[in-house]
Design an enzyme around this catalytic site. Sequence first.
Site, PDB file in Angstrom:
ATOM      1  N   LYS A  22       0.206  -1.067  -0.024  1.00  0.00           N
ATOM      2  CA  LYS A  22       0.200  -0.505   0.017  1.00  0.00           C
ATOM      3  C   LYS A  22       0.900   0.955   0.125  1.00  0.00           C
ATOM      4  CE  LYS A  22      -2.046   1.949   3.874  1.00  0.00           C
ATOM      5  NZ  LYS A  22      -1.897   3.027   4.075  1.00  0.00           N
ATOM      6  N   ASN A  23       2.057   1.571   1.148  1.00  0.00           N
ATOM      7  CA  ASN A  23       2.110   2.842   1.124  1.00  0.00           C
ATOM      8  C   ASN A  23       4.067   2.936  -0.229  1.00  0.00           C
ATOM      9  OD1 ASN A  23       1.183   3.118   3.679  1.00  0.00           O
ATOM     10  ND2 ASN A  23       2.879   2.738   5.105  1.00  0.00           N
ATOM     11  N   ARG A  92      -5.366  10.406   3.513  1.00  0.00           N
ATOM     12  CA  ARG A  92      -4.618  11.518   4.535  1.00  0.00           C
ATOM     13  C   ARG A  92      -3.290  11.559   2.906  1.00  0.00           C
ATOM     14  NH1 ARG A  92       0.211  12.819   6.204  1.00  0.00           N
ATOM     15  NH2 ARG A  92       0.284  14.461   6.994  1.00  0.00           N
ATOM     16  N   CYS A 116      -5.090  12.990  11.981  1.00  0.00           N
ATOM     17  CA  CYS A 116      -5.683  11.191  12.226  1.00  0.00           C
ATOM     18  C   CYS A 116      -5.542  11.175  13.383  1.00  0.00           C
ATOM     19  CB  CYS A 116      -5.261  11.039  10.646  1.00  0.00           C
ATOM     20  SG  CYS A 116      -3.803   9.788  11.260  1.00  0.00           S
ATOM     21  N   ARG A 121       0.144  14.508  12.622  1.00  0.00           N
ATOM     22  CA  ARG A 121       0.669  14.493  11.375  1.00  0.00           C
ATOM     23  C   ARG A 121       0.614  15.566  10.309  1.00  0.00           C
ATOM     24  NH1 ARG A 121      -0.889   8.540   9.149  1.00  0.00           N
ATOM     25  NH2 ARG A 121       0.552   8.774   8.530  1.00  0.00           N
ATOM     26  N   PRO A 122       1.406  16.554  10.632  1.00  0.00           N
ATOM     27  CA  PRO A 122       2.039  17.943  10.007  1.00  0.00           C
ATOM     28  C   PRO A 122       2.191  17.835   8.855  1.00  0.00           C
ATOM     29  CG  PRO A 122       3.338  17.793  11.545  1.00  0.00           C
ATOM     30  CD  PRO A 122       2.381  16.582  11.878  1.00  0.00           C
ATOM     31  N   ILE A 123       2.802  19.352   8.432  1.00  0.00           N
ATOM     32  CA  ILE A 123       3.329  18.256   7.050  1.00  0.00           C
ATOM     33  C   ILE A 123       4.342  19.779   6.435  1.00  0.00           C
ATOM     34  CG2 ILE A 123       1.167  17.200   5.271  1.00  0.00           C
ATOM     35  CD1 ILE A 123       0.335  19.931   4.571  1.00  0.00           C
ATOM     36  N   ASP A 124       4.208  20.358   7.811  1.00  0.00           N
ATOM     37  CA  ASP A 124       5.424  21.270   7.378  1.00  0.00           C
ATOM     38  C   ASP A 124       6.580  21.091   6.478  1.00  0.00           C
ATOM     39  OD1 ASP A 124       5.788  19.773   9.662  1.00  0.00           O
ATOM     40  OD2 ASP A 124       6.922  21.405  11.011  1.00  0.00           O
ATOM     41  N   LEU A 125       7.413  19.739   6.957  1.00  0.00           N
ATOM     42  CA  LEU A 125       8.264  18.874   5.816  1.00  0.00           C
ATOM     43  C   LEU A 125       8.135  19.343   4.446  1.00  0.00           C
ATOM     44  CD1 LEU A 125       9.718  17.063   8.582  1.00  0.00           C
ATOM     45  CD2 LEU A 125      10.239  19.342   8.288  1.00  0.00           C
ATOM     46  N   ASP A 304       4.284   1.246  11.689  1.00  0.00           N
ATOM     47  CA  ASP A 304       3.325   0.352  11.728  1.00  0.00           C
ATOM     48  C   ASP A 304       2.737  -1.268  11.763  1.00  0.00           C
ATOM     49  OD1 ASP A 304       2.535   2.391  10.267  1.00  0.00           O
ATOM     50  OD2 ASP A 304       2.869   1.992   7.966  1.00  0.00           O
ATOM     51  N   ILE A 326       7.545   7.459  16.699  1.00  0.00           N
ATOM     52  CA  ILE A 326       7.294   8.007  15.929  1.00  0.00           C
ATOM     53  C   ILE A 326       5.897   8.979  15.470  1.00  0.00           C
ATOM     54  CG2 ILE A 326       6.296   7.534  12.840  1.00  0.00           C
ATOM     55  CD1 ILE A 326       9.558   6.449  13.801  1.00  0.00           C
ATOM     56  N   ARG A 396      -8.612  -0.627   4.388  1.00  0.00           N
ATOM     57  CA  ARG A 396      -7.764   0.313   3.964  1.00  0.00           C
ATOM     58  C   ARG A 396      -6.178  -0.026   3.301  1.00  0.00           C
ATOM     59  NH1 ARG A 396      -6.090   4.356   7.680  1.00  0.00           N
ATOM     60  NH2 ARG A 396      -4.410   4.891   5.896  1.00  0.00           N
TER      61      ARG A 396
HETATM   62  C1  UD1 Z   1       3.894   7.030   6.169  1.00  0.00           C
HETATM   63  C2  UD1 Z   1       3.410   5.253   5.740  1.00  0.00           C
HETATM   64  C3  UD1 Z   1       2.934   5.470   7.389  1.00  0.00           C
HETATM   65  C4  UD1 Z   1       4.301   5.285   8.131  1.00  0.00           C
HETATM   66  C5  UD1 Z   1       4.902   6.224   8.379  1.00  0.00           C
HETATM   67  C6  UD1 Z   1       5.805   5.948   8.852  1.00  0.00           C
HETATM   68  C7  UD1 Z   1       2.358   5.995   3.754  1.00  0.00           C
HETATM   69  C8  UD1 Z   1       1.044   6.494   3.159  1.00  0.00           C
HETATM   70  N1  UD1 Z   1       2.668   5.907   5.113  1.00  0.00           N
HETATM   71  O1  UD1 Z   1       3.532   8.263   6.504  1.00  0.00           O
HETATM   72  O2  UD1 Z   1       1.645   4.091   7.233  1.00  0.00           O
HETATM   73  O3  UD1 Z   1       3.428   4.955  10.112  1.00  0.00           O
HETATM   74  O4  UD1 Z   1       5.591   6.378   7.429  1.00  0.00           O
HETATM   75  O5  UD1 Z   1       6.432   5.637   9.001  1.00  0.00           O
HETATM   76  O6  UD1 Z   1       3.375   6.055   3.373  1.00  0.00           O
HETATM   77  N2  UD1 Z   1       6.314  14.484   9.783  1.00  0.00           N
HETATM   78  C9  UD1 Z   1       6.572  15.846  10.710  1.00  0.00           C
HETATM   79  N3  UD1 Z   1       6.143  16.846   9.582  1.00  0.00           N
HETATM   80  C10 UD1 Z   1       5.589  16.130   8.031  1.00  0.00           C
HETATM   81  C11 UD1 Z   1       5.715  15.367   8.024  1.00  0.00           C
HETATM   82  C12 UD1 Z   1       6.413  14.803   9.087  1.00  0.00           C
HETATM   83  O7  UD1 Z   1       6.518  16.599  11.832  1.00  0.00           O
HETATM   84  O8  UD1 Z   1       5.676  17.756   7.431  1.00  0.00           O
HETATM   85  C13 UD1 Z   1       6.658  14.258  11.258  1.00  0.00           C
HETATM   86  C14 UD1 Z   1       4.638  13.119  11.772  1.00  0.00           C
HETATM   87  O9  UD1 Z   1       4.001  12.989  12.642  1.00  0.00           O
HETATM   88  C15 UD1 Z   1       5.528  12.258  12.456  1.00  0.00           C
HETATM   89  C16 UD1 Z   1       6.882  11.394  11.357  1.00  0.00           C
HETATM   90  O10 UD1 Z   1       6.911  12.882  11.314  1.00  0.00           O
HETATM   91  O11 UD1 Z   1       5.593  12.374  13.720  1.00  0.00           O
HETATM   92  C17 UD1 Z   1       7.029  10.236  10.600  1.00  0.00           C
HETATM   93  O12 UD1 Z   1       5.825  11.093   9.347  1.00  0.00           O
HETATM   94  P1  UD1 Z   1       5.836  11.073   7.864  1.00  0.00           P
HETATM   95  O13 UD1 Z   1       7.473   9.880   8.096  1.00  0.00           O
HETATM   96  O14 UD1 Z   1       6.495  11.862   7.116  1.00  0.00           O
HETATM   97  O15 UD1 Z   1       4.884   9.287   8.527  1.00  0.00           O
HETATM   98  P2  UD1 Z   1       3.752   9.607   7.060  1.00  0.00           P
HETATM   99  O16 UD1 Z   1       4.809   9.729   4.903  1.00  0.00           O
HETATM  100  O17 UD1 Z   1       2.866   9.967   7.517  1.00  0.00           O
END
Ligand code: UD1
Length: 415
Positions: A22-23, A92, A116, A121-125, A304, A326, A396
């Site tokens: 899936k991922n 998401r 979620c 789960r921010p998207i700042d990065l 996961d 995480i 899902r």
């Molecule tokens: C992906 C996987 C999810 C898995 C996760 C960690 C998919 C669709 N989902 O989620 O199943 O659990 O990797 O292996 O591939 N963070 C920030 N800012 C950002 C982005 C992330 O602070 O802009 C933080 C998140 O809140 C979290 C950590 O970074 O605490 C890891 O998140 P991330 O590696 O981005 O996971 P996803 O890509 O959302």
Amino acid sequence: MSLYRITGGHRLTGSIKVEGAKNAVLPILAATVLNEGESVIENVPALNDVVTMLEILKSLGCRVKYQDKTVVVDSSNITSNEIPTVLVKQMRSSIVLLGPLLGRTGKVITSYPGGCAIGVRPIDLHLKGLRKLGAKVDMHGQIICKGENLTGTEIQLDYPSVGATENIMLAAVLAKGETIIRNAAKEPEIVDLQGFLNSMGAKVYGAGNHVIRIEGVKKLHSCRYTVMTDRIAAGTYMIAAAITGGEVNLENIVVEHLHSIIDKLRESGCIIRTNCSNLRLIAPERLRAVDLIRTLPYPGFPTDAQPQMMAAMCTAQGTSIFVETIFENRYRHIDELIKLGADIKVDGRIAVIRGVPRLSGALVTAKDLRGGAALVLAGLAAEGVTEVEGVEHIDRGYENLGRKLKNMGADIIMV
Ligand code: UD1
């Protein structure tokens, strides 16, 4: 609303052919937007998230066919750069379309995916990376990214976020010049995305390491690609056999991706034999507790697989400690496991699981995907009948979980 009804106590034995990941498939499907030709993608799992991603691609103007695990996406005409809010809310990971749509059309409009079940789960990065490539991001109610002339640059991620690494890679493929991502995520799904991008003519190097280099190209071409198998689903099936004292053969896997899970299952007493694409697990009658499971970015223990492994430790002999590093809210399965008779104490990100001789069936609720899978596994081991509500979360991420477990001897039905 459907639920799984499981009568526990059956030892699982048999073979499972593990589905596509899936991922990996979600960012690959998003990446097809970059291609003005046709992308043929094989080993696509039949999951609700895949269906949602295909709906989004259609709404953008792509022509999509999905048959027998193969998806064909023709992205020669992109007619919209707005991702419909209703679909963003359903999934998401639609956020991973920001990079490719920006790269292809120079503009994206989408809604904020919001928090979620497992955390904020921010998207700042993601956005910081896109800004460094030259995009202008406006966030008033909606997210509007504009960037007609993205230009390669060096990006140091503050954290090796999987999604941010993917989004930046995707935006950089058609950008001018070279992009370097440092402190990139090293997950196998990132390597698979690189494989797909390069199969359509991109120049991406280094995925699987800290540093990824992308040389921008002007145009991509039609391609055919097979998605990697799902390491988390594979881990779940291993734990399902382990929790019932059973045996399982997994086919079609990449053993290299599974070492952190294999190691913990061996520590708990399972015998596991591997060659590069198959694995055989033989579980003891009762598992032993593991000292410590700390979730970490790959190649550490995957967040996961944390809930499923915790379910297994509920009936293991001894006390196990889990540390979830995480996601801040990834223990929502614990209250439900306690309803089944588990002995678990939580303090912030630490959970202490004292193994009990047996769990007893009860009505429980899946609140997220992997937590839901953990409850199904606990139900396999529990005495009597366990009903797991919230099957839509589980669907899902698993292709026919119920049917696969039933084929191995579980007494499980979807009601
Ligand atoms: C992906 C996987 C999810 C898995 C996760 C960690 C998919 C669709 N989902 O989620 O199943 O659990 O990797 O292996 O591939 N963070 C920030 N800012 C950002 C982005 C992330 O602070 O802009 C933080 C998140 O809140 C979290 C950590 O970074 O605490 C890891 O998140 P991330 O590696 O981005 O996971 P996803 O890509 O959302």
